[in-house]
Design a protein around this motif. Structure first.
Motif, PDB file in Angstrom:
ATOM      1  N   ARG A  64      45.833 135.796  56.124  1.00  0.00           N
ATOM      2  CA  ARG A  64      45.666 137.223  56.390  1.00  0.00           C
ATOM      3  C   ARG A  64      46.089 138.056  55.183  1.00  0.00           C
ATOM      4  NH1 ARG A  64      47.638 135.200  61.310  1.00  0.00           N
ATOM      5  NH2 ARG A  64      49.785 135.612  60.643  1.00  0.00           N
ATOM      6  N   THR A  65      47.092 137.569  54.463  1.00  0.00           N
ATOM      7  CA  THR A  65      47.561 138.251  53.252  1.00  0.00           C
ATOM      8  C   THR A  65      47.567 137.240  52.114  1.00  0.00           C
ATOM      9  OG1 THR A  65      48.978 139.679  54.598  1.00  0.00           O
ATOM     10  CG2 THR A  65      49.408 139.612  52.228  1.00  0.00           C
ATOM     11  N   SER A  66      46.917 137.576  51.029  1.00  0.00           N
ATOM     12  CA  SER A  66      46.792 136.628  49.922  1.00  0.00           C
ATOM     13  C   SER A  66      48.111 136.497  49.164  1.00  0.00           C
ATOM     14  CB  SER A  66      45.686 137.076  48.967  1.00  0.00           C
ATOM     15  OG  SER A  66      45.990 138.352  48.423  1.00  0.00           O
ATOM     16  N   SER A  67      48.311 135.305  48.598  1.00  0.00           N
ATOM     17  CA  SER A  67      49.473 135.030  47.753  1.00  0.00           C
ATOM     18  C   SER A  67      48.971 134.614  46.377  1.00  0.00           C
ATOM     19  CB  SER A  67      50.327 133.909  48.357  1.00  0.00           C
ATOM     20  OG  SER A  67      50.823 134.279  49.632  1.00  0.00           O
ATOM     21  N   PRO A  68      49.701 134.940  45.324  1.00  0.00           N
ATOM     22  CA  PRO A  68      49.215 134.644  43.970  1.00  0.00           C
ATOM     23  C   PRO A  68      49.269 133.156  43.658  1.00  0.00           C
ATOM     24  CG  PRO A  68      51.435 135.506  43.880  1.00  0.00           C
ATOM     25  CD  PRO A  68      51.000 135.626  45.306  1.00  0.00           C
ATOM     26  N   PRO A  69      48.378 132.674  42.786  1.00  0.00           N
ATOM     27  CA  PRO A  69      48.472 131.288  42.318  1.00  0.00           C
ATOM     28  C   PRO A  69      49.783 131.045  41.594  1.00  0.00           C
ATOM     29  CG  PRO A  69      46.314 132.214  41.801  1.00  0.00           C
ATOM     30  CD  PRO A  69      47.173 133.349  42.277  1.00  0.00           C
ATOM     31  N   ILE A  70      50.132 129.804  41.452  1.00  0.00           N
ATOM     32  CA  ILE A  70      51.375 129.437  40.784  1.00  0.00           C
ATOM     33  C   ILE A  70      51.299 129.798  39.305  1.00  0.00           C
ATOM     34  CG2 ILE A  70      52.853 127.483  40.164  1.00  0.00           C
ATOM     35  CD1 ILE A  70      51.965 126.163  42.767  1.00  0.00           C
ATOM     36  N   ASN A  71      52.307 130.527  38.827  1.00  0.00           N
ATOM     37  CA  ASN A  71      52.450 131.042  37.475  1.00  0.00           C
ATOM     38  C   ASN A  71      51.671 132.337  37.248  1.00  0.00           C
ATOM     39  OD1 ASN A  71      53.700 130.903  34.919  1.00  0.00           O
ATOM     40  ND2 ASN A  71      51.839 130.105  33.978  1.00  0.00           N
ATOM     41  N   LEU A  72      51.195 132.960  38.318  1.00  0.00           N
ATOM     42  CA  LEU A  72      50.551 134.265  38.170  1.00  0.00           C
ATOM     43  C   LEU A  72      51.245 135.333  39.010  1.00  0.00           C
ATOM     44  CD1 LEU A  72      46.714 133.486  38.111  1.00  0.00           C
ATOM     45  CD2 LEU A  72      48.261 133.882  36.196  1.00  0.00           C
ATOM     46  N   ALA A  73      52.380 135.001  39.604  1.00  0.00           N
ATOM     47  CA  ALA A  73      53.068 135.967  40.457  1.00  0.00           C
ATOM     48  C   ALA A  73      53.521 137.185  39.648  1.00  0.00           C
ATOM     49  CB  ALA A  73      54.270 135.308  41.135  1.00  0.00           C
ATOM     50  N   THR A  74      54.008 136.946  38.436  1.00  0.00           N
ATOM     51  CA  THR A  74      54.462 138.065  37.601  1.00  0.00           C
ATOM     52  C   THR A  74      53.289 138.912  37.137  1.00  0.00           C
ATOM     53  OG1 THR A  74      56.350 136.756  36.846  1.00  0.00           O
ATOM     54  CG2 THR A  74      55.759 138.692  35.544  1.00  0.00           C
ATOM     55  N   LEU A  75      52.192 138.257  36.791  1.00  0.00           N
ATOM     56  CA  LEU A  75      51.034 138.976  36.266  1.00  0.00           C
ATOM     57  C   LEU A  75      50.306 139.756  37.355  1.00  0.00           C
ATOM     58  CD1 LEU A  75      49.143 139.504  33.848  1.00  0.00           C
ATOM     59  CD2 LEU A  75      47.884 137.445  34.514  1.00  0.00           C
ATOM     60  N   LEU A  76      50.102 139.126  38.507  1.00  0.00           N
ATOM     61  CA  LEU A  76      49.334 139.758  39.582  1.00  0.00           C
ATOM     62  C   LEU A  76      50.206 140.545  40.550  1.00  0.00           C
ATOM     63  CD1 LEU A  76      46.839 136.871  40.461  1.00  0.00           C
ATOM     64  CD2 LEU A  76      46.515 138.779  38.875  1.00  0.00           C
ATOM     65  N   GLY A  77      51.476 140.235  40.573  1.00  0.00           N
ATOM     66  CA  GLY A  77      52.356 140.884  41.541  1.00  0.00           C
ATOM     67  C   GLY A  77      52.154 140.312  42.930  1.00  0.00           C
ATOM     68  N   GLY A  78      52.880 140.820  43.875  1.00  0.00           N
ATOM     69  CA  GLY A  78      52.737 140.356  45.249  1.00  0.00           C
ATOM     70  C   GLY A  78      53.720 139.257  45.575  1.00  0.00           C
ATOM     71  N   ALA A  79      53.981 139.113  46.865  1.00  0.00           N
ATOM     72  CA  ALA A  79      54.922 138.110  47.344  1.00  0.00           C
ATOM     73  C   ALA A  79      54.156 136.936  47.939  1.00  0.00           C
ATOM     74  CB  ALA A  79      55.858 138.722  48.382  1.00  0.00           C
ATOM     75  N   TYR A  80      54.909 135.909  48.294  1.00  0.00           N
ATOM     76  CA  TYR A  80      54.320 134.743  48.941  1.00  0.00           C
ATOM     77  C   TYR A  80      54.421 134.914  50.456  1.00  0.00           C
ATOM     78  CZ  TYR A  80      54.381 132.553  44.352  1.00  0.00           C
ATOM     79  OH  TYR A  80      54.178 132.272  43.029  1.00  0.00           O
ATOM     80  N   HIS A  81      53.301 134.726  51.134  1.00  0.00           N
ATOM     81  CA  HIS A  81      53.240 134.957  52.581  1.00  0.00           C
ATOM     82  C   HIS A  81      52.982 133.636  53.309  1.00  0.00           C
ATOM     83  CE1 HIS A  81      53.096 139.324  51.918  1.00  0.00           C
ATOM     84  NE2 HIS A  81      52.284 139.051  50.910  1.00  0.00           N
ATOM     85  N   VAL A  82      53.922 133.279  54.158  1.00  0.00           N
ATOM     86  CA  VAL A  82      53.829 132.052  54.942  1.00  0.00           C
ATOM     87  C   VAL A  82      53.288 132.395  56.323  1.00  0.00           C
ATOM     88  CG1 VAL A  82      55.103 130.087  55.869  1.00  0.00           C
ATOM     89  CG2 VAL A  82      55.768 131.084  53.666  1.00  0.00           C
ATOM     90  N   GLU A  83      52.320 131.595  56.783  1.00  0.00           N
ATOM     91  CA  GLU A  83      51.751 131.812  58.110  1.00  0.00           C
ATOM     92  C   GLU A  83      51.986 130.582  58.975  1.00  0.00           C
ATOM     93  OE1 GLU A  83      47.729 133.081  57.883  1.00  0.00           O
ATOM     94  OE2 GLU A  83      48.148 134.721  56.478  1.00  0.00           O
ATOM     95  N   GLU A  84      52.168 130.828  60.258  1.00  0.00           N
ATOM     96  CA  GLU A  84      52.434 129.753  61.208  1.00  0.00           C
ATOM     97  C   GLU A  84      51.209 129.529  62.074  1.00  0.00           C
ATOM     98  OE1 GLU A  84      56.631 128.809  62.939  1.00  0.00           O
ATOM     99  OE2 GLU A  84      55.570 129.996  64.459  1.00  0.00           O
ATOM    100  N   VAL A  85      50.848 128.262  62.255  1.00  0.00           N
ATOM    101  CA  VAL A  85      49.658 127.916  63.048  1.00  0.00           C
ATOM    102  C   VAL A  85      50.049 126.851  64.059  1.00  0.00           C
ATOM    103  CG1 VAL A  85      48.066 128.465  61.175  1.00  0.00           C
ATOM    104  CG2 VAL A  85      48.944 126.137  61.389  1.00  0.00           C
ATOM    105  N   PRO A  86      49.346 126.804  65.192  1.00  0.00           N
ATOM    106  CA  PRO A  86      49.639 125.762  66.180  1.00  0.00           C
ATOM    107  C   PRO A  86      49.288 124.383  65.635  1.00  0.00           C
ATOM    108  CG  PRO A  86      47.650 126.967  66.773  1.00  0.00           C
ATOM    109  CD  PRO A  86      48.268 127.701  65.638  1.00  0.00           C
TER     110      PRO A  86
END
Length: 380
Positions: A270-292
């Motif tokens: 539902r909310t995108s997370s940046p690829p590894i090593n692009l968090a600083t460049l693209l910004g944004g946090a990591y979003h964990v989702e729970e599924v059955p």
């Protein structure tokens, strides 16, 4: 783990019955028979130098020389039998071609030895990077598929790993941007960091940040100002030992397929997370989702080499549709069917590396009842 073909022996063709190994002998016999059955004016003997030339691509140096000697003696005998002087020129050609063929055979065997050593190094690298994954951890059934697109390759930029931690079973699958040694280096850095951090990172977001830091540090060690931006897309998953849900974190990676209640659905975040090593460049946090994720459910994690396999018309492989028709197939047969389906769809070849993880949860085994303390067992 499944790879594209088995590793060849040190000397291809030896130790097995390959019909092609008989080709130089068959050619010699056919040309010799034709030479004796036709008039001397039809010079089939002039074709005999082709036999040792062919042997150079299949046989050892000694065997190539031996065949050349047989052809040479046969031509000399033919010249004496037919009293045809022109045949001695053919004998000279056979001698020259045989010596050249023996040297070519020597060079070929040297190159085969070098290739065998390179393959051995690549095989060792694969075992270090892609360690064998346990086929069962608790109630989880786990199977893997890895195919390197390059014909002689053993490893590429795709990677995966599975570890059993206090937080549950944690998995990663990913794809490094680019190919070659740079991609293998990033994959090695990610996997090394994952296998270390997965045991103590409190959540998947923290684990992703650890991986991001690792790749950033690795990139800083890559020499040259023109080095490409190094990053990887990945999916992190966490499956608690007791529970009915799984946690998924997609870092710019193709969505996981979940088989639940007999249906397959794509777990698009539902909310995108940046690829590894692009968090600083693209910004944004990591979003964990729970599924059955209950008994009988299955997760299919894959790299984009699967869904980007094209047929002759340029159509992508319809993985979600394909998986939706096989909801009851266990992980190992499922991955075997997938490999064959990808080859059929791609016309017998694959243009990109492929990595797939299939994880299925099975009902817990009911432990056998044991006698209570102080109560004798029947027959005891």
């Amino acid at each position: 783990m499944r790879t594209l073909g088995r590793f060849p022996s040190r000397r291809p063709g030896y130790g097995r019955r390959d019909p092609m190994l008989w080709a130089p002998l068959v050619l010699t016999a056919v040309l010799g028979l034709l030479a004796f059955l036709t008039p001397p004016q039809v010079p089939f003997t002039r074709l005999l130098p082709a036999a040792p030339a062919l042997a150079a691509s299949l046989w050892s140096v000694a065997a190539t020389l031996a065949l050349g000697v047989v052809c040479l003696l046969g031509v000399v005998a033919y010249a004496l039998f037919t009293d045809h002087d022109g045949t001695f020129y053919t004998a000279g050609a056979i001698a020259a071609v045989t010596l050249a063929a023996a040297y070519a055979s020597h060079l070929r065997l040297q190159r085969e030895d070098t290739l065998a050593e390179v393959r051995a190094v690549a095989d060792t690298t694969q075992r270090v990077l892609l360690r064998p994954v346990p086929r069962r951890i608790g109630c989880l059934e786990i199977e893997t598929l890895y195919v390197a697109a390059a014909p002689q390759a053993r490893v590429g930029g795709d990677f995966y790993a599975v570890v059993d931690t206090a937080y549950g079973v944690r998995l990663i699958i990913g794809d490094v941007r680019g190919k070659g040694l740079d991609a293998v280096g990033v994959a090695s850095a990610v996997l090394g960091s994952f296998r270390e951090a997965a045991y103590d990172a409190p959540d998947l977001g923290g684990l992703a940040r650890r991986l991001d830091t690792t790749v950033g540090r690795y990139e800083a060690t890559v020499p040259g100002p023109d080095s490409p931006e190094l990053f990887a897309t990945a999916v992190l998953a966490e499956i608690p030992a007791r529970g009915t849900h799984a946690r998924i974190l997609s870092c710019g990676h193709p969505p996981v397929l979940l088989t639940h209640d007999g249906r397959v659905r794509s777990l698009t975040p539902r909310t995108s997370s940046p690829p590894i090593n692009l968090a600083t460049l693209l910004g944004g946090a990591y979003h964990v989702e729970e599924v059955p994720f209950a008994a009988g459910d299955q997760l299919l994690l894959y790299t984009d080499g699967v869904t980007e396999t094209r047929d002759g018309d340029g159509e992508f492989f319809p993985l979600a549709v394909w998986a939706g028709e096989r909801t009851s197939v266990p992980p190992r047969p499922l991955l075997d069917h997938l490999y064959r389906a990808l080859l059929r769809h791609g016309g017998g070849k694959l243009d990109d590396d492929i990595a797939v993880l299939a994880v299925r949860t099975t009902p817990p085994t009911t432990p056998r009842a044991t006698p209570e303390a102080g109560v004798a067992a029947p027959g005891g």
